[in-house]
Design an enzyme around this catalytic site. Structure first.
Site, PDB file in Angstrom:
ATOM      1  N   HIS A  93      36.927  38.616  37.594  1.00 54.28           N
ATOM      2  CA  HIS A  93      37.228  38.523  39.026  1.00 54.28           C
ATOM      3  C   HIS A  93      37.860  37.184  39.352  1.00 54.28           C
ATOM      4  O   HIS A  93      37.706  36.204  38.616  1.00 54.28           O
ATOM      5  CB  HIS A  93      35.962  38.723  39.872  1.00 54.28           C
ATOM      6  CG  HIS A  93      35.054  37.532  39.900  1.00 54.28           C
ATOM      7  ND1 HIS A  93      35.226  36.484  40.772  1.00 54.28           N
ATOM      8  CD2 HIS A  93      33.961  37.219  39.147  1.00 54.28           C
ATOM      9  CE1 HIS A  93      34.280  35.587  40.568  1.00 54.28           C
ATOM     10  NE2 HIS A  93      33.512  35.993  39.583  1.00 54.28           N
ATOM     11  N   CYS A  94      38.565  37.150  40.470  1.00 53.04           N
ATOM     12  CA  CYS A  94      39.086  35.903  41.023  1.00 53.04           C
ATOM     13  C   CYS A  94      38.605  35.808  42.471  1.00 53.04           C
ATOM     14  O   CYS A  94      37.504  36.277  42.775  1.00 53.04           O
ATOM     15  CB  CYS A  94      40.609  35.833  40.910  1.00 53.04           C
ATOM     16  SG  CYS A  94      41.508  37.159  41.730  1.00 53.04           S
ATOM     17  N   TRP A  95      39.374  35.190  43.346  1.00 49.01           N
ATOM     18  CA  TRP A  95      38.910  35.007  44.721  1.00 49.01           C
ATOM     19  C   TRP A  95      38.969  36.303  45.524  1.00 49.01           C
ATOM     20  O   TRP A  95      37.990  36.735  46.139  1.00 49.01           O
ATOM     21  CB  TRP A  95      39.719  33.909  45.408  1.00 49.01           C
ATOM     22  CG  TRP A  95      39.551  33.820  46.902  1.00 49.01           C
ATOM     23  CD1 TRP A  95      40.540  33.874  47.834  1.00 49.01           C
ATOM     24  CD2 TRP A  95      38.336  33.649  47.644  1.00 49.01           C
ATOM     25  NE1 TRP A  95      40.022  33.760  49.105  1.00 49.01           N
ATOM     26  CE2 TRP A  95      38.666  33.619  49.014  1.00 49.01           C
ATOM     27  CE3 TRP A  95      36.993  33.531  47.279  1.00 49.01           C
ATOM     28  CZ2 TRP A  95      37.718  33.475  50.016  1.00 49.01           C
ATOM     29  CZ3 TRP A  95      36.035  33.382  48.285  1.00 49.01           C
ATOM     30  CH2 TRP A  95      36.396  33.353  49.623  1.00 49.01           C
TER      31      TRP A  95
END
Length: 343
Positions: A93-95
């Site tokens: 995941h990222c932001w």
């Protein structure tokens, strides 16, 4: 095509599969999914550079610069992910579930690693966490004057199979002016809240969840407002330890710290303690009379506690006058005396 799932499935998969957070190191440090490992696509300065390019020169220039930065990292990133132990997938995941997680997921999948990403990214996780704190919980609050051993009682309740939350342990702070002494550096409020969610996410919310009474702020971190409001309306067990035992406990806990450090903390309390009491406490400290120091400081702390007790008098479920430190026995008594509350 990389599979993307919503937060509930992502968290369920995280029980047996590694979570890889590809945000920058500062984003990760500030707040993260507990247990996630950091594999940043961009370092903090690189992220700032690309953001500036995007604003000033457009997407194409920013993307090309990003490719220049990422190119040399691709093999180390694959090798890092390859070393992770997983049952089925690597969770990335990222932001916001955008380009960063998509890029890393594509790279790992191209190499042959099974990857799943989080829809909405870490932002979705945070919203999910904050929403969960509004769910109805059967909180049971242990309250008592300073030095009574409330944390030890919480631990004894846990050893007895009860659902417990150690707020001070999660906050790395014991709640008082002296609370940071001997503790690790506090997390951000955001990450403290993430850890709190992680501590309760598998609890049965229809059964008692024991925790210690706290102000909304524990040192520098803040309890989520929705959770703290529930604490304020919850039944309370008043656990009051004999004053002489409390003094002994406080001496054991704090007397080993340097005199200068304790001196500074007493000076912080001067206005609340009163000038004469503060002066007396400092004189006792310099003479090595730690029990005397504790006795004086309890004048302020006990007064503050009594005021809090008055505010919550209608929530009092059980009152215990403790005269020994066998917390296993006190935990058994608390469970026995309150079990009719939850049948």
């Amino acid at each position: 095509m990389v599979k993307s799932v919503d937060i509930e499935e992502f968290l369920e998969l995280s029980r047996q599969n590694p979570v890889v957070d590809v945000r920058s190191p500062s984003e990760y440090t500030y707040g993260r999914i507990p247990g996630a490992v950091n594999l940043p696509l961009f370092e903090d300065d690189e992220r700032a550079e690309i953001g500036t390019l995007y604003k000033q020169q457009g997407k194409e220039v920013a993307v090309k610069r990003g490719l220049e930065i990422v190119g040399p990292k691709m093999r180390p990133m694959v090798e890092f992910a390859e070393r992770l132990t997983s049952k089925d997938h690597i969770l990335v995941h990222c932001w916001r579930g955008g380009m960063r997680s998509g890029s890393v997921a594509w790279l790992l999948q191209t190499y042959g690693l099974p990857v799943i990403t989080l829809k909405g990214g870490y932002k979705r996780f945070r919203n999910y966490v904050l929403d969960k704190f509004a769910d109805k919980m059967e909180l049971m609050v242990i309250t008592g004057p300073t030095g009574s051993g409330k944390t030890d009682l919480i631990k004894a309740l846990a050893a007895n199979g009860q659902q417990v939350v150690d707020l001070e342990g999660l906050a790395h702070h014991k709640g008082s002016v002296f609370g940071e002494l001997g503790q690790e550096v506090q997390p951000s409020s955001e990450h403290f809240q993430n850890e709190l969610f992680w501590a309760i996410k598998d609890f049965d919310f229809s059964q008692p969840i024991w925790l210690e009474d706290e102000s909304i702020g524990i040192g520098k971190v803040m309890i989520p407002e929705a959770f703290w409001r529930q604490m304020g309306k919850s039944p309370r067990v008043h656990f009051k330890m004999d004053r002489n035992i409390r003094i002994k406990r406080l001496v054991s806990e704090y007397a080993s710290f340097p005199e200068k450090v304790l001196d500074e903390k007493i000076n912080v309390l001067e206005k609340k303690l009163g000038g004469q009491h503060a002066k007396s406490a400092l004189e006792l400290l310099r003479s090595g009379d730690f029990a005397g120091v504790a006795d004086v400081l309890l004048v302020y702390y006990d007064r503050a506690y009594k005021n809090a007790l008055i505010r919550h008098k209608n929530d009092l479920l059980l009152e215990i006058e403790a005269d020994h430190e066998d917390f296993a026995k006190w935990a058994e008594l608390v469970i026995e005396k309150t079990k009719t509350q939850y049948v």
